[in-house]
Motif scaffolding. Structure first.
Motif, PDB file in Angstrom:
ATOM      1  N   GLY A 194      45.950  65.240 -35.609  1.00  0.00           N
ATOM      2  CA  GLY A 194      47.092  64.414 -35.976  1.00  0.00           C
ATOM      3  C   GLY A 194      47.621  64.747 -37.348  1.00  0.00           C
ATOM      4  N   ALA A 195      46.721  65.030 -38.296  1.00  0.00           N
ATOM      5  CA  ALA A 195      47.148  65.384 -39.650  1.00  0.00           C
ATOM      6  C   ALA A 195      47.923  66.689 -39.665  1.00  0.00           C
ATOM      7  CB  ALA A 195      45.931  65.478 -40.570  1.00  0.00           C
ATOM      8  N   ARG A 196      47.594  67.578 -38.734  1.00  0.00           N
ATOM      9  CA  ARG A 196      48.308  68.853 -38.684  1.00  0.00           C
ATOM     10  C   ARG A 196      49.742  68.677 -38.207  1.00  0.00           C
ATOM     11  NH1 ARG A 196      43.562  72.622 -35.914  1.00  0.00           N
ATOM     12  NH2 ARG A 196      42.286  72.855 -37.803  1.00  0.00           N
ATOM     13  N   VAL A 197      49.944  67.767 -37.257  1.00  0.00           N
ATOM     14  CA  VAL A 197      51.295  67.578 -36.725  1.00  0.00           C
ATOM     15  C   VAL A 197      52.064  66.503 -37.496  1.00  0.00           C
ATOM     16  CG1 VAL A 197      50.601  68.310 -34.431  1.00  0.00           C
ATOM     17  CG2 VAL A 197      50.542  65.878 -35.002  1.00  0.00           C
ATOM     18  N   ALA A 198      51.371  65.687 -38.288  1.00  0.00           N
ATOM     19  CA  ALA A 198      52.032  64.620 -39.039  1.00  0.00           C
ATOM     20  C   ALA A 198      51.497  64.578 -40.471  1.00  0.00           C
ATOM     21  CB  ALA A 198      51.823  63.272 -38.350  1.00  0.00           C
ATOM     22  N   PRO A 199      51.710  65.654 -41.240  1.00  0.00           N
ATOM     23  CA  PRO A 199      51.146  65.700 -42.590  1.00  0.00           C
ATOM     24  C   PRO A 199      51.712  64.648 -43.529  1.00  0.00           C
ATOM     25  CG  PRO A 199      52.641  67.545 -42.220  1.00  0.00           C
ATOM     26  CD  PRO A 199      52.428  66.896 -40.892  1.00  0.00           C
ATOM     27  N   LEU A 200      52.986  64.293 -43.380  1.00  0.00           N
ATOM     28  CA  LEU A 200      53.572  63.288 -44.267  1.00  0.00           C
ATOM     29  C   LEU A 200      52.926  61.931 -44.023  1.00  0.00           C
ATOM     30  CD1 LEU A 200      55.589  62.369 -46.383  1.00  0.00           C
ATOM     31  CD2 LEU A 200      57.302  62.148 -44.563  1.00  0.00           C
ATOM     32  N   THR A 201      52.741  61.572 -42.775  1.00  0.00           N
ATOM     33  CA  THR A 201      52.083  60.307 -42.454  1.00  0.00           C
ATOM     34  C   THR A 201      50.645  60.324 -42.944  1.00  0.00           C
ATOM     35  OG1 THR A 201      53.465  60.043 -40.489  1.00  0.00           O
ATOM     36  CG2 THR A 201      51.436  58.760 -40.581  1.00  0.00           C
ATOM     37  N   ALA A 202      49.962  61.439 -42.734  1.00  0.00           N
ATOM     38  CA  ALA A 202      48.581  61.545 -43.197  1.00  0.00           C
ATOM     39  C   ALA A 202      48.505  61.405 -44.715  1.00  0.00           C
ATOM     40  CB  ALA A 202      47.985  62.883 -42.758  1.00  0.00           C
ATOM     41  N   PHE A 203      49.429  62.055 -45.420  1.00  0.00           N
ATOM     42  CA  PHE A 203      49.430  61.958 -46.883  1.00  0.00           C
ATOM     43  C   PHE A 203      49.692  60.529 -47.339  1.00  0.00           C
ATOM     44  CE2 PHE A 203      51.768  61.873 -50.889  1.00  0.00           C
ATOM     45  CZ  PHE A 203      50.874  62.521 -51.731  1.00  0.00           C
ATOM     46  N   THR A 204      50.613  59.826 -46.674  1.00  0.00           N
ATOM     47  CA  THR A 204      50.923  58.447 -47.056  1.00  0.00           C
ATOM     48  C   THR A 204      49.714  57.547 -46.855  1.00  0.00           C
ATOM     49  OG1 THR A 204      53.228  58.803 -46.391  1.00  0.00           O
ATOM     50  CG2 THR A 204      52.506  56.526 -46.687  1.00  0.00           C
ATOM     51  N   CYS A 205      49.048  57.691 -45.710  1.00  0.00           N
ATOM     52  CA  CYS A 205      47.837  56.896 -45.465  1.00  0.00           C
ATOM     53  C   CYS A 205      46.751  57.238 -46.479  1.00  0.00           C
ATOM     54  CB  CYS A 205      47.330  57.145 -44.052  1.00  0.00           C
ATOM     55  SG  CYS A 205      48.418  56.541 -42.742  1.00  0.00           S
ATOM     56  N   GLU A 246      56.989  61.049 -36.781  1.00  0.00           N
ATOM     57  CA  GLU A 246      57.009  62.395 -37.360  1.00  0.00           C
ATOM     58  C   GLU A 246      57.144  63.478 -36.296  1.00  0.00           C
ATOM     59  OE1 GLU A 246      54.809  64.747 -41.045  1.00  0.00           O
ATOM     60  OE2 GLU A 246      54.224  62.701 -40.505  1.00  0.00           O
ATOM     61  N   ARG A 247      56.842  63.132 -35.047  1.00  0.00           N
ATOM     62  CA  ARG A 247      57.054  64.078 -33.962  1.00  0.00           C
ATOM     63  C   ARG A 247      58.516  64.137 -33.530  1.00  0.00           C
ATOM     64  NH1 ARG A 247      51.640  62.150 -30.673  1.00  0.00           N
ATOM     65  NH2 ARG A 247      50.204  63.711 -31.528  1.00  0.00           N
ATOM     66  N   VAL A 248      59.293  63.140 -33.904  1.00  0.00           N
ATOM     67  CA  VAL A 248      60.700  63.067 -33.501  1.00  0.00           C
ATOM     68  C   VAL A 248      61.638  63.396 -34.657  1.00  0.00           C
ATOM     69  CG1 VAL A 248      62.514  61.510 -32.661  1.00  0.00           C
ATOM     70  CG2 VAL A 248      60.204  61.388 -31.687  1.00  0.00           C
ATOM     71  N   LEU A 249      61.340  62.850 -35.836  1.00  0.00           N
ATOM     72  CA  LEU A 249      62.226  63.016 -36.984  1.00  0.00           C
ATOM     73  C   LEU A 249      61.869  64.254 -37.797  1.00  0.00           C
ATOM     74  CD1 LEU A 249      62.358  59.371 -38.403  1.00  0.00           C
ATOM     75  CD2 LEU A 249      64.145  60.542 -37.135  1.00  0.00           C
ATOM     76  N   PRO A 250      62.841  64.917 -38.395  1.00  0.00           N
ATOM     77  CA  PRO A 250      62.539  65.932 -39.413  1.00  0.00           C
ATOM     78  C   PRO A 250      61.774  65.273 -40.567  1.00  0.00           C
ATOM     79  CG  PRO A 250      64.849  66.028 -38.766  1.00  0.00           C
ATOM     80  CD  PRO A 250      64.298  64.783 -38.169  1.00  0.00           C
ATOM     81  N   ARG A 251      60.880  66.015 -41.177  1.00  0.00           N
ATOM     82  CA  ARG A 251      60.035  65.408 -42.209  1.00  0.00           C
ATOM     83  C   ARG A 251      60.859  64.919 -43.403  1.00  0.00           C
ATOM     84  NH1 ARG A 251      56.064  69.622 -40.775  1.00  0.00           N
ATOM     85  NH2 ARG A 251      54.681  68.576 -39.304  1.00  0.00           N
ATOM     86  N   VAL A 252      61.942  65.622 -43.698  1.00  0.00           N
ATOM     87  CA  VAL A 252      62.802  65.163 -44.795  1.00  0.00           C
ATOM     88  C   VAL A 252      63.394  63.799 -44.460  1.00  0.00           C
ATOM     89  CG1 VAL A 252      64.902  65.632 -46.097  1.00  0.00           C
ATOM     90  CG2 VAL A 252      63.323  67.494 -45.587  1.00  0.00           C
TER      91      VAL A 252
END
Length: 281
Positions: free
Chosen positions: A16-27, A98-104
């Motif tokens: 999950g962290a690989r596909v959603a690094p921004l979410t992982a960083f926030t958590c 994060e799977r749908v939206l661009p990370r920016v």
């Protein structure tokens, strides 16, 4: 639970962290900042002086110009239940978004939701509050309002989850009213309304532009209210202090008395009035 089961959970988290690094960083930021605030010695964890060192600024701090506190306050949490609930659901919703939206775009949503929800709390209570629950409710609002247009959003929000968040919203309001808990209900509501306004961006048709305009106007109104809230006892009291410092003694006295009527702690208001009377003599 078996060792294999634990290993499976760890593998899923890494994936999950690989596909959603921004979410992982926030958590991760919530966990690290909160742990640092809890573990730091030499200060009371409940004091604003202590929490400010970790980004949780008070209303007066923000009104004096440290506006970054509207965002940094979201990473600090007050207790274990608060932290675990928020991080779990932030991860759950963020993985979908994060799977749908661009990370920016998701980063912009994170920052905007944090600022708007903290500003709503500041406007109502005189402090921005702490915790990422305002962002969490914003992300829930996006998923909820756009679930018919995006299948993965609908899959992430079954009726039980929707019910949980709406019931929890009401429970928090009631608990705060009964003085059982002190919860940032304005941040919850502000984040939810912000997310519900952003969600129609995923919908086809003419309502998309209207929803965006309403969200921008509403968010701007919340930000203005956070820095001009004469209904707020703490804001009125801080205004009185600034008037006092400028030598505007009559205006300061009126503001001190107004803050007392609005509910500021009597010892603070009467102490300031006594000091003001000495300065006037």
């Amino acid at each position: 639970m078996s060792t294999g089961r634990y290993s499976g959970i760890l593998v899923e988290l890494v994936r999950g962290a690989r596909v959603a690094p921004l979410t992982a960083f926030t958590c991760f930021a919530c966990l690290v900042v909160t742990a640092g605030a809890w573990l730091e010695g030499g200060a009371e964890p409940e004091s604003w002086e202590h929490m400010a060192r970790w980004g949780a600024l008070s209303g007066p701090d923000i009104w004096e110009g440290r506006i970054w506190g509207l965002l940094t306050s979201v990473f600090v949490h007050g207790d274990l239940l608060h932290l675990v609930f928020n991080v779990y659901w932030l991860w759950t919703f963020g993985l979908v978004l994060e799977r749908v939206l661009p990370r920016v775009a998701l980063l912009g949503l994170l920052v905007a939701a944090g600022v708007v929800s903290s500003a709503a709390e500041l406007a109502v209570t005189g402090d921005p509050g702490i915790g990422v629950s305002g962002v969490l409710y914003a992300w829930f609002g996006v998923l909820w309002s756009a679930r018919r247009a995006v299948p993965s959003f609908a899959a992430a929000l079954d009726q039980r989850t929707i019910g949980l968040f709406l019931v929890w919203l009401v429970v928090c309001i009631v608990a705060t009213h009964l003085e059982y808990w002190n919860i940032g209900n304005a941040a919850h509501l502000g984040g939810l309304l912000f997310g519900v306004g952003v969600g129609p961006s995923f919908l086809p048709g003419r309502w998309r532009a209207q929803a965006r305009a309403a969200t921008v106007i509403g968010s701007a109104g919340v930000l203005v209210a956070a820095f001009w809230c004469p209904w707020n006892a703490e804001w009125t009291f801080q205004r009185a202090i600034r008037q006092h410092e400028r030598g505007e003694l009559e205006q300061a006295e009126r503001s001190y008395r107004r803050s007392l009527e609005q509910g500021v702690e009597p010892e603070r208001a009467w102490g300031a009035l006594a000091y003001l009377a000495q300065a006037a003599d």
